[in-house]
Design an enzyme around this catalytic site. Structure first.
Site, PDB file in Angstrom:
ATOM      1  CG  LEU A 149      -2.103  -0.999   1.119  1.00  0.00           C
ATOM      2  CD1 LEU A 149      -3.035  -0.832   2.306  1.00  0.00           C
ATOM      3  CD2 LEU A 149      -2.887  -0.829  -0.170  1.00  0.00           C
ATOM      4  CG  HIS A 150       4.604   1.873  -1.835  1.00  0.00           C
ATOM      5  ND1 HIS A 150       5.603   1.418  -2.638  1.00  0.00           N
ATOM      6  CD2 HIS A 150       4.980   1.609  -0.567  1.00  0.00           C
ATOM      7  CE1 HIS A 150       6.555   0.904  -1.889  1.00  0.00           C
ATOM      8  NE2 HIS A 150       6.199   1.008  -0.630  1.00  0.00           N
ATOM      9  CB  ALA A 151       2.134   7.449  -2.227  1.00  0.00           C
ATOM     10  CB  ALA A 193      -1.981   4.309   0.427  1.00  0.00           C
TER      11      ALA A 193
END
Lengths: 572, 88
Positions: B15-17, B20
């Site tokens: 869940l990176h930027a 996310a």
């Protein structure tokens, strides 16, 4: 007002006239005043957040238009921060609870959140700390009533002036920017490459003299000569405008014919390719008539990431470019880090002499796991087009053999997992170390193509650091010594029956086109913006006279003499 | 109303930027309060910073728990997003 002349480094060709606009990056001051009405203070914050949102949305939209959806995606995160109860919500609560003013609170919460992100184990998340600081900064500026410098407010016919410009700055240039001038930087600085991509003249390395320019001053920029003239005479202004107009007409003519092949008058077909730094450059390359990609720098995948890019991520990026070009060649260069290109998470040791150090193919062969991830991604994407793999910085035969052995290993491993791979993938080298050019005949037997990287070849041959303003004047790829190495490489390629290309800046230098054809190159690869002009330049040439001119150039005593020779040719 | 489901993160970068932000946006379209639970850590699914602070990587297991009128729909929508749609 008298005209004043300044000499800098010619970094991107062309002529421009316009007004000075300083490129500002403000840092807001935090005011300490206490408040009596927290409700009004929360409202003040709300207003600032609302304006910040409008600004970011606007920035997002213009970024999409200019550079595509992918480049703009980061602004989604910026907007999400503004919606975040843990961020803006937290600020509001604290304003109510501690009766502190909005600026102090915003600064406090932003710092805490940035620290929280920095402390996460994941390096990618750590880098998001910069994003929240960026958003925080924007809110602080708005609270302080300072209009943040908005690149979109730049009027037409503006000349951007700054101490230096990062790629993220130039990426925000609106179309009204007609030239750029900086205190630092050289012909091969990223800003220079960006200017050439945008097709605007650039004069860099002017030093402290740039302080003499103030907003609104009229400047004439000559990107070819590297000169700046302040307060030009009315006569000069008119002359400049006439020349610009003529150039523009020529460019439009060239652009109309950009899609057509470039063939000399006697029928020698030249391939004109584009250099790209990321998949988002593809559209511009095609629009300018690129017949393939002669250099796809893969570093962006590594530099824009805060961890090693995965095989999947890389496969997607490479496939995108290969698909866009169909059956046309796409030369993808394997990772070229070290030297001036650092990679924070790679923990590269500081070297005393980085350009002569552990970089590019040397680094990759010493770190086979990292190299194999890239090679596998390349193999997996190969089914989508005509992939050519190029190894950078090669200086001996065993480097090629080792790399090919690793490639074969990757192929076997992927085939065992039933992953389809194209049958024929060309493997070649970038000729940028003088040794490789000098014994190109030996290396040629081991590869399918050679492409000359003139930027590094020039700096290694002339022992002149391209980034050092003190010696930048020595750095000129038109030096006969460099041209002789180009000749040697072309001769070796012809002998071996393989393609000889060029992907350094020299390939897009329109003054040198005839000489390059005469030296025996089959393919020239350059910034997309230069393609139409170079193609147009090729069409009236004759191979035989080009060859004669090249031979004469090789006998000249200096780069200046080579360029004079070309000029005198034009007069004839 | 309470509802929860377990889900395993499939996309390469976790869940990176960007993923996310996609998730937070989706969560924001529901009335229910939604929590993401990873081990002993818990975060508000409508807070990007909260989701990021979980530092979710590929292969991690998450519990999505919602409380509210549209709890079931919310959990199912987020589960769907995580398993099929998140872009790297």
């Amino acid at each position: 007002m008298t005209a004043e002349h300044y000499q800098g480094i010619s970094a991107a060709p062309g002529l421009a006239i316009g007004h000075v606009v300083w490129w500002r990056k403000e840092k807001p001051e935090i005011d300490n005043s206490s408040i009596s009405d927290p409700v009004a203070e929360v409202e003040r914050l709300d207003e600032a957040v609302q304006v910040a949102r409008q600004q970011i949305e606007h920035l997002r939209k213009t970024t999409v238009d200019r550079m595509g959806e992918e480049a703009a995606a980061i602004f989604d995160a910026h907007i999400a921060f503004l919606d975040d109860p843990a961020y803006i919500g937290e600020m509001k609560q604290r304003i109510q609870k501690h009766q502190k003013n909005a600026s102090l609170t915003c600064n406090e919460v932003t710092t805490q959140m940035a620290e929280m992100l920095s402390s996460l184990p994941d390096e990618y998340m750590q880098a998001r700390a910069d994003d929240i600081r960026d958003v925080g900064n924007r809110i602080l500026l708005l609270l302080a009533g300072i209009t943040p410098f908005d690149p979109l407010s730049i009027q037409p016919d503006s000349i951007v002036v700054a101490p230096e410009l990062a790629p993220s700055d130039t990426a925000q240039f609106p179309p009204g920017v007609v030239a750029m001038v900086t205190a630092r930087g050289s012909k091969t600085a990223h800003a220079a490459i960006m200017a050439r991509t945008l097709g605007i003249p650039a004069v860099l390395g002017l030093g402290e003299k740039i302080e003499e320019f103030i907003d609104g001053d009229t400047l004439v920029i000559d990107g070819d000569a590297g000169t700046v003239e302040k307060n030009p005479t009315p006569q000069k202004k008119i002359e400049t405008c006439i020349v610009i107009k003529r150039h523009q007409q020529q460019r439009e003519e060239a652009l109309k014919k950009a899609d057509m092949d470039a063939e000399t008058a006697d029928g020698k077909r030249m391939q004109v390719f584009a250099n790209i730094g990321s998949p988002s450059d593809v559209d511009q390359a095609i629009a300018n008539g690129a017949e393939g990609i002669g250099l796809f720098r893969t570093e962006f995948l590594y530099l824009e990431n805060d961890n090693w890019p995965t095989e999947e991520e890389q496969t997607q990026a490479y496939s995108r470019v290969l698909k866009a070009f169909g059956d046309k060649p796409v030369v993808i260069r394997t990772l070229d880090i070290g030297g001036d290109k650092d990679l924070p998470y790679a923990n590269l040791p500081t070297e005393e002499n980085p350009f002569l150090g552990h970089r590019a193919i040397r680094y990759c062969l010493a770190n086979p796991e990292i190299f194999k991830t890239q090679l596998k991604a390349l193999l997996r994407s190969s089914i989508h087009g005509d992939l050519w793999i190029m190894l950078p910085m090669v200086e001996n035969l065993s480097e090629i053999r080792e790399a090919k052995a690793l490639l074969a290993e990757c192929r076997t491993e992927l085939m065992q997992s039933n992953i389809p791979i194209a049958d024929s993938i060309k493997v070649g080298i970038m000729v940028e170390v003088p040794a490789a050019a000098i014994y190109a005949d030996v290396l040629a037997k081991e590869v399918d193509f050679m492409s000359i990287g003139t930027n590094d070849l020039t700096q290694y041959t002339l022992a002149a650091d391209r980034g050092n303003e003190q010696v930048a004047h020595l750095y000129d790829a038109a030096h006969p010594a460099v041209l002789r190495l180009v000749k040697k490489t072309c001769d070796a390629a012809r002998e071996a029956g393989i393609v000889a290309g060029m992907c350094g800046e020299l390939a897009g230098d329109s003054q040198m086109t005839e000489i390059l054809i005469g030296l025996g190159l089959d393919e020239l690869s350059m910034s997309a913006g230069a393609i139409p002009e170079i193609k147009e330049k090729i069409r009236p040439l004759h191979s035989e006279s080009a060859q004669k001119l090249a031979e004469e150039a090789l006998r000249q005593e200096s780069p200046e003499a080579v360029r004079q020779l070309v000029q005198s040719q034009l007069v004839k | 109303m309470n509802y929860e489901e377990k889900v395993t993160i499939q996309n390469e970068t976790g869940l990176h930027a960007r993923p996310a932000a996609q998730l937070v946006k989706e969560a924001g379209s529901f009335q229910s309060t939604i929590q993401l639970i990873k081990g002993t850590q818990e975060a508000d699914a409508k807070s990007l910073l909260g989701v990021m602070s979980l530092s979710v990587g590929k292969g991690d297991e998450l519990i999505i728990r919602a409380d509210g009128e549209d709890a079931t729909e919310a959990v199912q929508a987020l589960q769907q997003l995580i398993t099929t749609q998140l872009s790297d």
